[in-house]
Design a protein around this motif. Structure first.
Motif, PDB file in Angstrom:
ATOM      1  N   SER A 222      16.813  -0.616  17.795  1.00 45.89           N
ATOM      2  CA  SER A 222      15.488  -0.046  17.581  1.00 45.89           C
ATOM      3  C   SER A 222      15.469   0.850  16.349  1.00 45.89           C
ATOM      4  O   SER A 222      14.491   0.862  15.587  1.00 45.89           O
ATOM      5  N   ALA A 223      16.564   1.588  16.129  1.00 47.42           N
ATOM      6  CA  ALA A 223      16.637   2.473  14.964  1.00 47.42           C
ATOM      7  C   ALA A 223      16.668   1.672  13.658  1.00 47.42           C
ATOM      8  O   ALA A 223      16.103   2.094  12.642  1.00 47.42           O
ATOM      9  N   ILE A 224      17.318   0.510  13.673  1.00 47.89           N
ATOM     10  CA  ILE A 224      17.341  -0.339  12.478  1.00 47.89           C
ATOM     11  C   ILE A 224      15.956  -0.907  12.197  1.00 47.89           C
ATOM     12  O   ILE A 224      15.501  -0.983  11.055  1.00 47.89           O
ATOM     13  N   LEU A 225      15.240  -1.318  13.250  1.00 48.08           N
ATOM     14  CA  LEU A 225      13.928  -1.945  13.094  1.00 48.08           C
ATOM     15  C   LEU A 225      12.808  -0.940  12.822  1.00 48.08           C
ATOM     16  O   LEU A 225      11.789  -1.289  12.229  1.00 48.08           O
ATOM     17  N   ALA A 226      13.002   0.307  13.258  1.00 46.40           N
ATOM     18  CA  ALA A 226      11.917   1.295  13.212  1.00 46.40           C
ATOM     19  C   ALA A 226      11.291   1.479  11.837  1.00 46.40           C
ATOM     20  O   ALA A 226      10.065   1.568  11.722  1.00 46.40           O
ATOM     21  N   PRO A 227      12.063   1.556  10.738  1.00 43.18           N
ATOM     22  CA  PRO A 227      11.429   1.804   9.427  1.00 43.18           C
ATOM     23  C   PRO A 227      10.685   0.591   8.869  1.00 43.18           C
ATOM     24  O   PRO A 227       9.988   0.711   7.863  1.00 43.18           O
ATOM     25  N   LEU A 228      10.824  -0.569   9.492  1.00 44.28           N
ATOM     26  CA  LEU A 228      10.255  -1.803   8.948  1.00 44.28           C
ATOM     27  C   LEU A 228       8.859  -2.056   9.488  1.00 44.28           C
ATOM     28  O   LEU A 228       8.577  -1.804  10.666  1.00 44.28           O
ATOM     29  N   GLY A 229       7.988  -2.565   8.635  1.00 43.08           N
ATOM     30  CA  GLY A 229       6.685  -3.012   9.076  1.00 43.08           C
ATOM     31  C   GLY A 229       6.812  -4.317   9.832  1.00 43.08           C
ATOM     32  O   GLY A 229       7.871  -4.948   9.860  1.00 43.08           O
TER      33      GLY A 229
ATOM     34  N   LEU B 292      29.306 -13.055   0.185  1.00 46.42           N
ATOM     35  CA  LEU B 292      29.473 -13.024   1.639  1.00 46.42           C
ATOM     36  C   LEU B 292      30.275 -11.812   2.067  1.00 46.42           C
ATOM     37  O   LEU B 292      29.926 -11.126   3.041  1.00 46.42           O
ATOM     38  N   ARG B 293      31.352 -11.504   1.329  1.00 49.21           N
ATOM     39  CA  ARG B 293      32.154 -10.335   1.668  1.00 49.21           C
ATOM     40  C   ARG B 293      31.339  -9.051   1.519  1.00 49.21           C
ATOM     41  O   ARG B 293      31.448  -8.138   2.347  1.00 49.21           O
ATOM     42  N   ALA B 294      30.519  -8.979   0.471  1.00 49.18           N
ATOM     43  CA  ALA B 294      29.690  -7.786   0.274  1.00 49.18           C
ATOM     44  C   ALA B 294      28.700  -7.623   1.416  1.00 49.18           C
ATOM     45  O   ALA B 294      28.472  -6.511   1.908  1.00 49.18           O
ATOM     46  N   PHE B 295      28.114  -8.737   1.870  1.00 46.73           N
ATOM     47  CA  PHE B 295      27.181  -8.648   2.997  1.00 46.73           C
ATOM     48  C   PHE B 295      27.912  -8.202   4.261  1.00 46.73           C
ATOM     49  O   PHE B 295      27.393  -7.384   5.035  1.00 46.73           O
ATOM     50  N   ASN B 296      29.112  -8.726   4.497  1.00 49.95           N
ATOM     51  CA  ASN B 296      29.874  -8.329   5.681  1.00 49.95           C
ATOM     52  C   ASN B 296      30.158  -6.828   5.670  1.00 49.95           C
ATOM     53  O   ASN B 296      30.054  -6.151   6.703  1.00 49.95           O
TER      54      ASN B 296
ATOM     55  N   TYR C 102      26.886  -5.014   6.440  1.00 46.17           N
ATOM     56  CA  TYR C 102      26.415  -5.126   7.818  1.00 46.17           C
ATOM     57  C   TYR C 102      27.303  -4.359   8.793  1.00 46.17           C
ATOM     58  O   TYR C 102      26.797  -3.727   9.738  1.00 46.17           O
ATOM     59  N   THR C 103      28.620  -4.399   8.570  1.00 44.10           N
ATOM     60  CA  THR C 103      29.489  -3.629   9.464  1.00 44.10           C
ATOM     61  C   THR C 103      29.202  -2.135   9.358  1.00 44.10           C
ATOM     62  O   THR C 103      29.304  -1.397  10.345  1.00 44.10           O
ATOM     63  N   ARG C 104      28.810  -1.668   8.155  1.00 41.51           N
ATOM     64  CA  ARG C 104      28.437  -0.255   8.013  1.00 41.51           C
ATOM     65  C   ARG C 104      27.125   0.035   8.722  1.00 41.51           C
ATOM     66  O   ARG C 104      26.997   1.043   9.433  1.00 41.51           O
ATOM     67  N   ILE C 105      26.140  -0.877   8.573  1.00 41.95           N
ATOM     68  CA  ILE C 105      24.821  -0.656   9.164  1.00 41.95           C
ATOM     69  C   ILE C 105      24.906  -0.548  10.687  1.00 41.95           C
ATOM     70  O   ILE C 105      24.240   0.298  11.304  1.00 41.95           O
ATOM     71  N   ILE C 106      25.734  -1.396  11.313  1.00 45.80           N
ATOM     72  CA  ILE C 106      25.775  -1.387  12.788  1.00 45.80           C
ATOM     73  C   ILE C 106      26.948  -0.567  13.330  1.00 45.80           C
ATOM     74  O   ILE C 106      27.203  -0.571  14.539  1.00 45.80           O
ATOM     75  N   GLY C 107      27.653   0.155  12.454  1.00 49.68           N
ATOM     76  CA  GLY C 107      28.632   1.130  12.906  1.00 49.68           C
ATOM     77  C   GLY C 107      29.914   0.573  13.470  1.00 49.68           C
ATOM     78  O   GLY C 107      30.536   1.196  14.341  1.00 49.68           O
ATOM     79  N   LEU C 108      30.357  -0.600  12.968  1.00 45.05           N
ATOM     80  CA  LEU C 108      31.565  -1.199  13.524  1.00 45.05           C
ATOM     81  C   LEU C 108      32.839  -0.491  13.083  1.00 45.05           C
ATOM     82  O   LEU C 108      33.901  -0.726  13.641  1.00 45.05           O
ATOM     83  N   LEU C 109      32.757   0.381  12.079  1.00 48.21           N
ATOM     84  CA  LEU C 109      33.959   1.047  11.582  1.00 48.21           C
ATOM     85  C   LEU C 109      34.282   2.321  12.356  1.00 48.21           C
ATOM     86  O   LEU C 109      35.345   2.907  12.157  1.00 48.21           O
ATOM     87  N   ASP C 110      33.384   2.736  13.237  1.00 46.78           N
ATOM     88  CA  ASP C 110      33.663   3.914  14.052  1.00 46.78           C
ATOM     89  C   ASP C 110      34.770   3.602  15.054  1.00 46.78           C
ATOM     90  O   ASP C 110      34.988   2.457  15.447  1.00 46.78           O
ATOM     91  N   GLU C 111      35.442   4.652  15.512  1.00 45.29           N
ATOM     92  CA  GLU C 111      36.544   4.456  16.458  1.00 45.29           C
ATOM     93  C   GLU C 111      36.050   3.827  17.756  1.00 45.29           C
ATOM     94  O   GLU C 111      36.693   2.944  18.326  1.00 45.29           O
ATOM     95  N   GLY C 112      34.915   4.269  18.231  1.00 48.05           N
ATOM     96  CA  GLY C 112      34.311   3.677  19.422  1.00 48.05           C
ATOM     97  C   GLY C 112      32.957   3.099  19.061  1.00 48.05           C
ATOM     98  O   GLY C 112      32.217   3.681  18.257  1.00 48.05           O
ATOM     99  N   LEU C 113      32.627   1.946  19.630  1.00 45.22           N
ATOM    100  CA  LEU C 113      31.363   1.303  19.305  1.00 45.22           C
ATOM    101  C   LEU C 113      30.197   2.154  19.803  1.00 45.22           C
ATOM    102  O   LEU C 113      30.134   2.518  20.982  1.00 45.22           O
ATOM    103  N   LEU C 114      29.275   2.483  18.911  1.00 42.44           N
ATOM    104  CA  LEU C 114      28.054   3.232  19.265  1.00 42.44           C
ATOM    105  C   LEU C 114      28.383   4.543  19.978  1.00 42.44           C
ATOM    106  O   LEU C 114      27.729   4.922  20.954  1.00 42.44           O
ATOM    107  N   GLN C 115      29.431   5.217  19.504  1.00 49.21           N
ATOM    108  CA  GLN C 115      29.855   6.507  20.057  1.00 49.21           C
ATOM    109  C   GLN C 115      30.272   6.411  21.519  1.00 49.21           C
ATOM    110  O   GLN C 115      30.254   7.402  22.247  1.00 49.21           O
ATOM    111  N   SER C 116      30.646   5.211  21.955  1.00 47.20           N
ATOM    112  CA  SER C 116      31.195   5.028  23.296  1.00 47.20           C
ATOM    113  C   SER C 116      32.719   5.145  23.203  1.00 47.20           C
ATOM    114  O   SER C 116      33.278   5.165  22.095  1.00 47.20           O
TER     115      SER C 116
END
Length: 308
Positions: free
Chosen positions: A116-123, A11-15, A18-32
């Motif tokens: 959309s960027a996460i979903l784009a490479p997926l069939g 569970l910790r590994a998944f967390n 996922y936080t890396r995939i959606i960019g939660l470690l950046d100073e501002g969320l989604l470059q905001s």
């Protein structure tokens, strides 16, 4: 037993993933300019239109002291407006300022682009599996409402295969039963599908959109006798009357179909199920010790007089 590894480590590994995939470690969320907590407050106030700090804390599951500090920062930045409620001057009504509305629109646009960027490479099939897995995570981690209705319905395409998988997995986890039990389940459900006799039924118990259990009735092979098969209830829904409701539905169906007796096969270790059978009026007519599913077991046959 099913090898799931160290569940806490997984569970910790998944967390972390996922936080890396959606960019939660950046100073501002989604470059905001807003960190995650502030962005969630802005989004929630924008979604509700107007709200109070108490309602916002409940909706977000956030510590009230921490939320109060966030509200003050966002108000100082002219993102939130707080107006005293005329009916209760102890309460402030929160809403977005014009600048807050613009920030909310920008955050929603950035969130849509990121998704959309996460979903784009997926069939299409991969997207479907991802979204289904996300829905299942939500259902498992969000407690079902205690008042949610229990619905019985026929199985949908794909669910019988899922029942084989789930019951084999569950009995392995809870009782250590091996692949022999999975093979038995596959035969039982295949026989059910192939049965031409119309006096058969299979019910899926559903609560809040999740499968909570199932049971089936088939002719037992002798005149007037029905057989109750594959009764089970999901652990998270036990104590909600799922098993009792399924057994009662099976009995009602058997009576409507003209059966005068019902039989079932079970094991003495399935204590919760046996309590349901006793409450419904079933009685043990035979039992024997034998080896199956990798264990020494005691199988039992129970019967019920449907005409009584």
């Amino acid at each position: 037993m099913l090898d799931v590894g160290d569940p806490v480590a997984r569970l910790r590994a998944f967390n972390r993933f996922y936080t890396r995939i959606i960019g939660l470690l950046d100073e501002g969320l989604l470059q905001s300019p807003f960190p995650l907590a502030e962005a969630r407050v802005i989004h929630e106030v924008g979604r509700l239109g107007e709200t109070t700090a108490g309602a916002l804390a409940d909706a977000l599951g956030m510590d009230r002291g921490h939320l109060s500090r966030l509200i003050k920062r966002l108000a100082a930045a002219d993102v939130l407006a707080a107006v005293t409620d005329e009916s209760d001057r102890r309460v402030s009504v929160l809403s977005l300022t014009r600048g807050g509305e613009e920030a909310c629109e920008n955050l929603n646009r950035l969130s849509d682009e990121a998704a959309s960027a996460i979903l784009a490479p997926l069939g299409s099939g991969e997207r479907g599996r991802l979204l289904a897995a996300m829905a299942e995570i939500s259902r498992l981690l969000e407690p079902a409402s205690a008042t949610a209705a229990l619905v019985l319905r026929p199985p949908r395409v794909g669910e019988i295969g899922w029942l084989i998988h789930r019951q084999a997995e569950l009995y392995n986890l809870e009782y250590g039963w091996n692949v022999e039990f999975e093979a038995l389940l596959a035969r039982i459900y295949a026989d059910f599908i192939g049965l031409k006799d119309g006096n058969k039924a299979l019910w899926i118990a559903e609560i809040d959109g999740s499968i909570a259990g199932s049971a089936a009735v088939v002719p037992a092979g002798e005149p007037g006798v029905a057989k109750l098969r594959t009764l089970y209830a999901e652990p998270r829904f036990r104590g909600r009357g799922v098993g009792r409701r399924l057994v009662q539905e099976a009995m009602d169906f058997a009576r409507r179909s003209g059966f005068t007796r019902m039989t079932l096969w079970t094991h003495d270790c399935l204590i919760a199920a046996r309590r349901i059978y006793v409450a419904a009026g079933f009685k043990i007519v035979s039992e024997r010790a034998y080896t199956a599913f990798g264990h020494e077991l005691v199988e039992q046959v129970w019967e019920l007089d449907l005409a009584a």
